[in-house]
Design a protein around this motif. Structure first.
Motif, PDB file in Angstrom:
ATOM      1  N   GLN A  44       0.771  -1.212   0.040  1.00 46.28           N
ATOM      2  CA  GLN A  44       0.009  -0.243   0.078  1.00 46.28           C
ATOM      3  C   GLN A  44       1.150   1.330   0.002  1.00 46.28           C
ATOM      4  N   THR A  45       0.437   2.326  -0.933  1.00 47.68           N
ATOM      5  CA  THR A  45       1.385   3.544  -0.863  1.00 47.68           C
ATOM      6  C   THR A  45       0.537   4.525  -0.842  1.00 47.68           C
ATOM      7  N   ALA A  46       0.859   5.834  -0.857  1.00 47.36           N
ATOM      8  CA  ALA A  46      -0.189   6.931  -0.608  1.00 47.36           C
ATOM      9  C   ALA A  46      -0.916   7.126  -2.183  1.00 47.36           C
ATOM     10  N   ASN A  47      -0.538   6.511  -3.094  1.00 44.27           N
ATOM     11  CA  ASN A  47      -1.121   6.736  -4.407  1.00 44.27           C
ATOM     12  C   ASN A  47      -1.927   5.549  -4.730  1.00 44.27           C
ATOM     13  N   GLY A  48      -2.026   4.393  -3.527  1.00 45.47           N
ATOM     14  CA  GLY A  48      -2.839   3.236  -3.693  1.00 45.47           C
ATOM     15  C   GLY A  48      -2.051   1.983  -3.808  1.00 45.47           C
ATOM     16  N   ILE A  49      -2.383   0.774  -4.206  1.00 46.98           N
ATOM     17  CA  ILE A  49      -1.801  -0.121  -4.322  1.00 46.98           C
ATOM     18  C   ILE A  49      -0.916  -0.429  -5.533  1.00 46.98           C
ATOM     19  N   GLU A  50       0.476  -0.769  -4.877  1.00 45.09           N
ATOM     20  CA  GLU A  50       1.723  -0.929  -5.868  1.00 45.09           C
ATOM     21  C   GLU A  50       1.999  -2.394  -6.102  1.00 45.09           C
ATOM     22  N   HIS A  51       2.209  -2.832  -7.524  1.00 44.61           N
ATOM     23  CA  HIS A  51       2.668  -4.223  -7.739  1.00 44.61           C
ATOM     24  C   HIS A  51       4.200  -4.365  -7.563  1.00 44.61           C
ATOM     25  N   ILE A  52       4.363  -4.478  -6.342  1.00 44.53           N
ATOM     26  CA  ILE A  52       5.903  -4.147  -6.081  1.00 44.53           C
ATOM     27  C   ILE A  52       6.857  -5.314  -6.523  1.00 44.53           C
ATOM     28  N   LYS A  53       6.217  -6.713  -6.435  1.00 50.59           N
ATOM     29  CA  LYS A  53       7.122  -7.842  -7.000  1.00 50.59           C
ATOM     30  C   LYS A  53       7.307  -7.548  -8.633  1.00 50.59           C
ATOM     31  N   LEU A  54       6.340  -7.141  -9.189  1.00 56.03           N
ATOM     32  CA  LEU A  54       6.678  -7.177 -10.831  1.00 56.03           C
ATOM     33  C   LEU A  54       7.736  -6.060 -10.963  1.00 56.03           C
ATOM     34  N   THR A  55       7.481  -5.109 -10.281  1.00 57.35           N
ATOM     35  CA  THR A  55       8.614  -3.958 -10.488  1.00 57.35           C
ATOM     36  C   THR A  55       9.743  -4.289 -10.108  1.00 57.35           C
ATOM     37  N   ARG A  56      10.120  -5.049  -9.134  1.00 53.34           N
ATOM     38  CA  ARG A  56      11.364  -5.372  -8.890  1.00 53.34           C
ATOM     39  C   ARG A  56      11.935  -6.511  -9.736  1.00 53.34           C
ATOM     40  N   LEU A  57      10.917  -7.374 -10.103  1.00 55.04           N
ATOM     41  CA  LEU A  57      11.354  -8.227 -11.134  1.00 55.04           C
ATOM     42  C   LEU A  57      12.076  -7.703 -12.413  1.00 55.04           C
ATOM     43  N   LYS A  58      11.351  -6.655 -12.793  1.00 55.63           N
ATOM     44  CA  LYS A  58      11.698  -5.894 -14.175  1.00 55.63           C
ATOM     45  C   LYS A  58      13.123  -5.211 -13.760  1.00 55.63           C
ATOM     46  N   ASP A  59      13.280  -4.824 -12.740  1.00 56.71           N
ATOM     47  CA  ASP A  59      14.371  -4.154 -12.398  1.00 56.71           C
ATOM     48  C   ASP A  59      15.887  -4.925 -12.238  1.00 56.71           C
ATOM     49  N   ALA A  60      15.423  -6.058 -11.497  1.00 55.09           N
ATOM     50  CA  ALA A  60      16.702  -7.007 -11.714  1.00 55.09           C
ATOM     51  C   ALA A  60      16.974  -7.642 -12.838  1.00 55.09           C
ATOM     52  N   LYS A  61      16.167  -7.802 -13.790  1.00 52.26           N
ATOM     53  CA  LYS A  61      16.145  -8.130 -15.104  1.00 52.26           C
ATOM     54  C   LYS A  61      17.093  -7.089 -16.113  1.00 52.26           C
ATOM     55  N   GLU A  62      17.001  -5.828 -15.624  1.00 55.67           N
ATOM     56  CA  GLU A  62      17.637  -4.778 -16.262  1.00 55.67           C
ATOM     57  C   GLU A  62      18.955  -4.921 -15.792  1.00 55.67           C
ATOM     58  N   TYR A  63      19.092  -5.097 -14.668  1.00 56.45           N
ATOM     59  CA  TYR A  63      20.593  -5.084 -13.908  1.00 56.45           C
ATOM     60  C   TYR A  63      21.306  -6.289 -14.402  1.00 56.45           C
ATOM     61  N   TYR A  64      20.519  -7.377 -14.799  1.00 55.19           N
ATOM     62  CA  TYR A  64      21.149  -8.534 -15.376  1.00 55.19           C
ATOM     63  C   TYR A  64      21.816  -8.176 -16.845  1.00 55.19           C
ATOM     64  N   ASN A  65      20.997  -7.288 -17.525  1.00 58.00           N
ATOM     65  CA  ASN A  65      21.319  -7.178 -18.990  1.00 58.00           C
ATOM     66  C   ASN A  65      22.312  -6.197 -18.960  1.00 58.00           C
ATOM     67  N   LYS A  82       7.127 -14.236 -16.700  1.00 57.53           N
ATOM     68  CA  LYS A  82       5.816 -14.782 -17.327  1.00 57.53           C
ATOM     69  C   LYS A  82       4.593 -14.844 -16.609  1.00 57.53           C
ATOM     70  N   LYS A  83       4.763 -14.969 -15.451  1.00 60.25           N
ATOM     71  CA  LYS A  83       3.382 -15.051 -14.666  1.00 60.25           C
ATOM     72  C   LYS A  83       2.653 -13.726 -14.919  1.00 60.25           C
ATOM     73  N   TYR A  84       3.464 -12.525 -15.267  1.00 60.17           N
ATOM     74  CA  TYR A  84       2.762 -11.445 -15.341  1.00 60.17           C
ATOM     75  C   TYR A  84       2.419 -10.912 -16.778  1.00 60.17           C
ATOM     76  N   ASP A  85       2.446 -11.995 -17.550  1.00 59.75           N
ATOM     77  CA  ASP A  85       2.571 -11.485 -19.077  1.00 59.75           C
ATOM     78  C   ASP A  85       1.242 -10.897 -19.351  1.00 59.75           C
ATOM     79  N   ASN A  86       0.037 -11.459 -18.621  1.00 59.54           N
ATOM     80  CA  ASN A  86      -1.194 -10.895 -19.033  1.00 59.54           C
ATOM     81  C   ASN A  86      -1.698  -9.766 -18.013  1.00 59.54           C
ATOM     82  N   LYS A  87      -0.617  -9.345 -17.157  1.00 54.28           N
ATOM     83  CA  LYS A  87      -1.022  -8.191 -16.242  1.00 54.28           C
ATOM     84  C   LYS A  87      -0.401  -7.144 -16.266  1.00 54.28           C
ATOM     85  N   SER A  88       0.755  -7.212 -17.075  1.00 57.17           N
ATOM     86  CA  SER A  88       1.765  -6.135 -17.083  1.00 57.17           C
ATOM     87  C   SER A  88       1.297  -5.136 -18.217  1.00 57.17           C
TER      88      SER A  88
END
Length: 275
Positions: free
Chosen positions: A221-242, A269-275
């Protein structure tokens, strides 16, 4: 004959000590200068320093003052009293800007500050001060015979700062404070673009981002509502890998990084239909 030798030696030492004490207590400054210089030339810097300290104020403005101040400053350096050496050589340089000893005195001043720099595991305030003074010296005396050594000392101190920053970032990784580790490694990469530790910094930044992502909660929960934190972190980690793979494709850690990427891709892949 052997006993006579020791008797003469003892007498000579006692006479020398007696003469030193006599001059030390004498009000006349000329004998102090003469004896102090003699001790200096013999490498007896502590005795020379004590004599010079008594007469420095008396020689201000006199022709001998420049020589006295140089010798006095250098006794501190020879005695490894680097705080005093740095300060006294700075005073010498300020007082005698036309001296033929100016470059040497200025270098010994900054080298004194270099000698005060502690191990990288400790606070690096003195290291930063020494780096600033070395840079000033290099700028002021670019043609000096001491500039090569000054550059070497400068690089040594810069590497010490690199080690300090890297060790802090890695310690955050070690204690599982992954957000702090990622931020610290980001700062390291920005601050030290040519560091020999850059490869490891890229890897451990990825490692921290990976562990933060795969162990993350789904939402927060953030001040702007609910944040999908895991997806964001997975994307960030993939960028660091690249970034790691692009910069260090031949790294000894590349296989470990590739294994992380496999897990990250499976999670994403679990978030393909959600991102």
């Amino acid at each position: 004959m052997k006993n006579l030798f020791y008797i003469v030696l003892a007498f000579t030492i006692l006479s020398s000590c007696s003469e030193y004490q006599k001059v030390l207590k004498n009000e006349d400054i000329a004998p102090k200068f003469k004896m102090g210089e003699s001790f200096y030339n013999e490498g007896k810097y502590a005795k020379a320093n004590r004599l010079f300290a008594q007469i420095v104020p008396n020689y201000r403005g006199k022709p001998q003052a420049e020589k006295l101040m140089y010798l006095y400053s250098n006794t501190f350096y020879k005695l490894k009293e680097y705080y005093n050496a740095g300060y006294q050589f700075e005073r010498f340089a300020a007082s005698y800007p036309k001296s033929e000893k100016l470059a040497e005195a200025s270098f010994l001043s900054v080298k004194s500050y270099y000698m005060l720099s502690p191990a990288y595991t400790k606070d690096q305030t003195e290291t930063k001060e020494a780096i600033e003074k070395l840079q000033e010296f290099i700028n002021l005396f670019p043609e000096s015979e001491y500039v090569t050594e000054a550059n070497t000392l400068f690089k040594e101190l810069e590497f010490k700062l690199e080690q300090k920053a890297y060790s802090i970032a890695k310690q955050y990784n070690h204690i599982s404070d992954y957000p702090a580790s990622i931020k610290s490694f980001d700062n390291f990469v920005f601050d030290f673009p040519g560091s020999v530790l850059r490869e490891k910094a890229f890897f451990y930044r990825l490692d921290s981002a990976y562990k933060l992502a795969v162990n993350s909660v789904e939402y927060r929960q953030t001040a702007n509502g609910i944040e999908h934190i895991k997806l964001t972190r997975l994307k960030d980690a993939k960028e660091y890998y690249n970034a790691f793979k692009k910069a260090f494709s031949n790294s000894e850690d590349v296989q470990v990084a590739d294994n992380m990427a496999v897990v990250l891709d499976e999670e994403l892949k679990k978030y393909d239909n959600k991102s």
